[in-house]
Design an enzyme around this catalytic site. Structure first.
Site, PDB file in Angstrom:
ATOM      1  N   GLY A  46       0.844  -1.190   0.000  1.00  0.00           N
ATOM      2  CA  GLY A  46       0.000   0.000   0.000  1.00  0.00           C
ATOM      3  C   GLY A  46       0.875   1.235   0.000  1.00  0.00           C
ATOM      4  CD  GLN A  51       3.450   5.723   2.941  1.00  0.00           C
ATOM      5  OE1 GLN A  51       2.493   5.180   2.378  1.00  0.00           O
ATOM      6  NE2 GLN A  51       4.387   5.029   3.563  1.00  0.00           N
ATOM      7  CB  CYS A  94       5.102   2.192   7.831  1.00  0.00           C
ATOM      8  SG  CYS A  94       4.625   3.705   6.969  1.00  0.00           S
ATOM      9  CG  LEU A  95       6.813   1.121   1.851  1.00  0.00           C
ATOM     10  CD1 LEU A  95       6.170   1.430   0.509  1.00  0.00           C
ATOM     11  CD2 LEU A  95       7.990   0.158   1.682  1.00  0.00           C
ATOM     12  CG  HIS A 136      -0.735   1.098   7.233  1.00  0.00           C
ATOM     13  ND1 HIS A 136       0.210   0.574   8.094  1.00  0.00           N
ATOM     14  CD2 HIS A 136      -0.049   1.950   6.419  1.00  0.00           C
ATOM     15  CE1 HIS A 136       1.396   1.110   7.814  1.00  0.00           C
ATOM     16  NE2 HIS A 136       1.276   1.938   6.811  1.00  0.00           N
ATOM     17  CD  GLU A 137      -1.385   2.393   2.734  1.00  0.00           C
ATOM     18  OE1 GLU A 137      -0.895   3.537   2.784  1.00  0.00           O
ATOM     19  OE2 GLU A 137      -0.702   1.369   2.905  1.00  0.00           O
ATOM     20  CG  HIS A 140       0.119   6.683   5.767  1.00  0.00           C
ATOM     21  ND1 HIS A 140       1.221   7.167   6.445  1.00  0.00           N
ATOM     22  CD2 HIS A 140       0.414   5.399   5.467  1.00  0.00           C
ATOM     23  CE1 HIS A 140       2.135   6.206   6.548  1.00  0.00           C
ATOM     24  NE2 HIS A 140       1.671   5.108   5.963  1.00  0.00           N
TER      25      HIS A 140
HETATM   26  O1  GNR Z   1       4.121  -2.583   2.588  1.00  0.00           O
HETATM   27  C1  GNR Z   1       3.416  -2.458   3.597  1.00  0.00           C
HETATM   28  N1  GNR Z   1       3.091  -3.563   4.307  1.00  0.00           N
HETATM   29  C2  GNR Z   1       2.145  -3.562   5.318  1.00  0.00           C
HETATM   30  C3  GNR Z   1       2.063  -4.682   6.133  1.00  0.00           C
HETATM   31  C4  GNR Z   1       1.118  -4.751   7.127  1.00  0.00           C
HETATM   32  C5  GNR Z   1       0.246  -3.705   7.326  1.00  0.00           C
HETATM   33  C6  GNR Z   1       0.312  -2.579   6.529  1.00  0.00           C
HETATM   34  C7  GNR Z   1       1.257  -2.506   5.523  1.00  0.00           C
HETATM   35  S1  GNR Z   1       1.325  -1.097   4.506  1.00  0.00           S
HETATM   36  C8  GNR Z   1       3.014  -1.113   4.053  1.00  0.00           C
HETATM   37  C9  GNR Z   1       3.316  -0.026   3.040  1.00  0.00           C
HETATM   38  C10 GNR Z   1       3.044   1.337   3.629  1.00  0.00           C
HETATM   39  O2  GNR Z   1       3.803   1.909   4.362  1.00  0.00           O
HETATM   40  N2  GNR Z   1       1.895   1.886   3.343  1.00  0.00           N
HETATM   41  O3  GNR Z   1       1.570   3.084   3.869  1.00  0.00           O
HETATM   42 NI    NI Z   2       2.639   3.184   5.771  1.00  0.00          NI
END
Ligand code: GNR
Ligand code: NI
Length: 174
Positions: A46, A51, A94-95, A136-137, A140
């Site tokens: 995601g 980001q 999270c990246l 999660h997104e 953000h």
């Molecule tokens: O790549 C991602 N893996 C992930 C694993 C578990 C829960 C959420 C994620 S999102 C993350 C990429 C990211 O930072 N998205 O904002």
């Molecule tokens: Ni993230």
């Protein structure tokens, strides 16, 4: 298409809310395409526009397991309209917080309304990893990171580590 740079903690933009997109035009579609390429290259499941330093409510997701069977989702102005009482836990990463993983508890299922790549209003219901990823997104877009769901002790420890890394980089060390 081009890949974009991913901002990391403690970049202040990660704490700021993103702006509603008023129309899904060519520039938003280009952003979606570049985000998808950036997400696949990372690799991640995601990505939120913040980001890559763009403060717009734009998200790409692909939780498919095999590279040959890609299943990208493009979401503009996504909103959670329902979430289950039932919870589930996932080890999240999270990246923008590289190499840090921790278990987070969230609603197990969500219903999300959004505009698709064509600007059409849609809804989807998700469970499993997709439900977690969408939450999660969308977090953000509101300036919320997965570490905000952890204890203050764990959160402060991670922030400190990344502040230190940023300072070292500033000084040209490491
Ligand atoms: O790549 C991602 N893996 C992930 C694993 C578990 C829960 C959420 C994620 S999102 C993350 C990429 C990211 O930072 N998205 O904002
Ligand atoms: Ni993230």
């Amino acid at each position: 298409m081009s890949t974009l740079g991913i901002i990391i903690l403690p970049d202040a933009r990660l704490k700021q809310p993103s702006e509603v997109v008023s129309s899904v035009d060519g520039s938003i579609r280009k952003l979606l395409d570049d985000m998808l390429e950036t997400m696949y290259a990372a690799p991640g499941i995601g990505l939120a526009a913040v980001q890559v330093g763009v403060m717009k409510r734009v998200v790409t997701v692909d939780v498919s397991k095999e590279e040959e069977k890609r299943d990208p989702l493009f979401l503009v102005n996504p909103e959670i309209v329902w979430s289950s009482e039932e919870r589930s836990t996932y080890e999240e990463g999270c990246l923008s917080i590289p190499d840090y993983y921790e278990t987070v508890e969230r609603p197990a299922r969500v219903r999300v309304k959004y505009l698709d790549r064509q600007g059409e209003a849609r809804e989807l219901e998700a469970d499993g990893l997709l439900a977690t990823c969408l939450q999660h997104e969308i977090d953000h877009l509101d300036g919320v990171l997965f570490i905000d769901h952890l204890s203050k002790l764990k959160r402060d420890r991670v922030i400190k580590k990344f502040q230190k890394q940023a300072k070292m980089k500033e000084l040209g060390i490491g």
